[in-house]
Design an enzyme around this catalytic site. Structure first.
Site, PDB file in Angstrom:
ATOM      1  N   LYS A 100      31.894  -5.899  16.631  1.00  0.00           N
ATOM      2  CA  LYS A 100      32.383  -4.754  15.873  1.00  0.00           C
ATOM      3  C   LYS A 100      33.618  -5.173  15.087  1.00  0.00           C
ATOM      4  CE  LYS A 100      32.788  -0.654  17.572  1.00  0.00           C
ATOM      5  NZ  LYS A 100      32.330  -0.125  16.264  1.00  0.00           N
ATOM      6  N   GLU A 109      38.984   1.111  18.567  1.00  0.00           N
ATOM      7  CA  GLU A 109      37.626   1.348  19.065  1.00  0.00           C
ATOM      8  C   GLU A 109      37.474   0.786  20.483  1.00  0.00           C
ATOM      9  OE1 GLU A 109      35.310   1.287  14.765  1.00  0.00           O
ATOM     10  OE2 GLU A 109      35.400  -0.536  15.942  1.00  0.00           O
TER      11      GLU A 109
HETATM   12  C1  5RP Z   1      34.364  -0.475  12.339  1.00  0.00           C
HETATM   13  C2  5RP Z   1      33.133  -0.875  13.047  1.00  0.00           C
HETATM   14  C3  5RP Z   1      31.849  -0.256  12.606  1.00  0.00           C
HETATM   15  O1  5RP Z   1      31.309   0.447  13.659  1.00  0.00           O
HETATM   16  C4  5RP Z   1      30.911  -1.344  12.177  1.00  0.00           C
HETATM   17  O2  5RP Z   1      31.539  -2.115  11.156  1.00  0.00           O
HETATM   18  C5  5RP Z   1      29.605  -0.765  11.653  1.00  0.00           C
HETATM   19  O3  5RP Z   1      29.822  -0.080  10.458  1.00  0.00           O
HETATM   20  P1  5RP Z   1      28.683   0.700   9.708  1.00  0.00           P
HETATM   21  O4  5RP Z   1      28.233   1.808  10.577  1.00  0.00           O
HETATM   22  O5  5RP Z   1      29.365   1.181   8.437  1.00  0.00           O
HETATM   23  O6  5RP Z   1      27.569  -0.266   9.400  1.00  0.00           O
HETATM   24  O7  5RP Z   1      33.132  -1.641  13.985  1.00  0.00           O
HETATM   25  O8  5RP Z   1      35.476  -1.196  12.812  1.00  0.00           O
END
Ligand code: 5RP
Length: 229
Positions: A100, A109
Site C-alpha cells: 500500500k 493507514e
Molecule cells: C493509499 C493507498 C491506496 O489504498 C492504494 O494506493 C490503492 O489506491 P486506489 O484505490 O486508488 O487504486 O494505499 O496510500
C-alpha cells in the site's frame, strides 16, 4: 449472462460491497484512494438512510469526503480500537500480503489497520499478483538526514526514487515525511525480511508492506463477479 466492465466500475463494486458489510453502531476506519472513495460515497448514502456509525479517516481527502457527506467523525486520539477498517491496495498476493501507499497515506493507514478488529481490503482484479513487487514499495522516511538514509537503503540494495509531485516538487506526506519508492528485484521476494531490514534504519518510519493485517479481501472482476476471501 456475461457482462464486462472497466476497472473503475470494479473499484466501485468492491467499495459498495464493503459498505454493505458495515454494521450499525460501529467505528469505521476510512481508507484512502480511488477505491476507498467509492466505499466512502456508499457509506454516505447509507448514513443518509439511517445507518449509525462513527468514522476515522486516514487522510485529509477521506476526511473531506466523509465530512461533506455528514458521516459522524471521531477524533482518533479519543479511541484505542476501531471495529472495521476498509481500504484499497496497490498489490495483493495469494497470502493476503499487501503493498500500500500509492497515495502516500501508508503510515496513517497502517496505524488504523493495526487498531482495527477487522480490516477489509477492496480491490479490482488488476491488483492481484502472484508475488509482491511489480509496483514500487513506498518507504516513508524522515526529511531530517534523508540523504544519508537513502544512501543506507541503497547500500542494502534498495534502489528507487524519491517521490515527487506532478509539479516536480518533493512529495510530502500528511505526517511531513518523504516517500522513497523502492523498485524491488525478483530476488527481493521476502516481504517480512525486507520490511524488517528497511525499518531497522533510523529515520525510516515505515514501509508499505501490510503483512498479516488483511482479514477479508473483496475482489471485483471485469466480468462483474465479486469474491470475498
Ligand atoms: C493509499 C493507498 C491506496 O489504498 C492504494 O494506493 C490503492 O489506491 P486506489 O484505490 O486508488 O487504486 O494505499 O496510500
Amino acid at each position: 449472462m456475461m457482462f464486462f466492465m472497466d476497472l473503475t466500475n470494479c473499484k466501485k463494486l468492491a467499495g459498495e460491497k464493503a459498505a454493505s458489510l458495515i454494521k450499525p453502531n460501529t467505528i469505521v476506519g476510512l481508507g484512502t484512494g480511488s477505491t476507498a472513495t467509492f466505499f466512502i460515497q456508499k457509506l454516505v448514502e447509507l448514513c443518509q438512510n439511517g445507518l449509525k456509525i462513527q468514522a476515522v479517516p486516514t487522510s485529509e481527502n477521506s476526511f473531506r469526503l466523509a465530512a461533506a457527506g455528514n458521516i459522524p467523525l471521531i477524533e482518533i486520539n479519543t479511541i484505542t480500537a476501531i471495529d472495521t477498517y476498509v481500504d484499497g491496495a496497490d498489490e495483493i498476493d495469494p497470502h493476503k500480503q499487501i503493498i500500500k501507499g500509492g497515495g502516500g497515506a501508508l503510515l496513517r493507514e497502517k496505524i488504523v489497520a493495526t487498531m482495527s478488529k477487522e480490516t477489509i481490503i477492496i480491490v479490482d482484479e488488476s491488483k492481484q499478483v502472484k508475488r509482491l513487487g511489480n509496483r514500487p514499495l513506498p518507504v516513508e522516511i524522515l526529511p531530517f538526514g534523508h540523504t544519508a538514509i537513502l544512501q543506507q537503503l541503497q547500500l542494502l540494495g534498495y534502489t528507487g526514487v524519491l517521490r515527487h509531485t506532478p509539479n516536480k516538487e518533493l512529495f510530502v506526506t500528511e505526517n511531513n515525511n518523504l516517500i522513497y519508492d523502492v523498485h524491488l528485484t525478483t530476488t527481493q521476494n521476502n516481504p517480512l525480511f525486507h520490511h524488517q531490514q528497511i525499518t531497522s534504519i533510523p529515520g525510516v518510519v515505515d514501509t508499505g508492506f501490510f503483512l498479516g493485517l488483511a482479514d477479508r479481501v473483496i475482489t471485483a472482476f471485469l466480468d462483474g463477479q465479486v469474491i470475498i476471501n
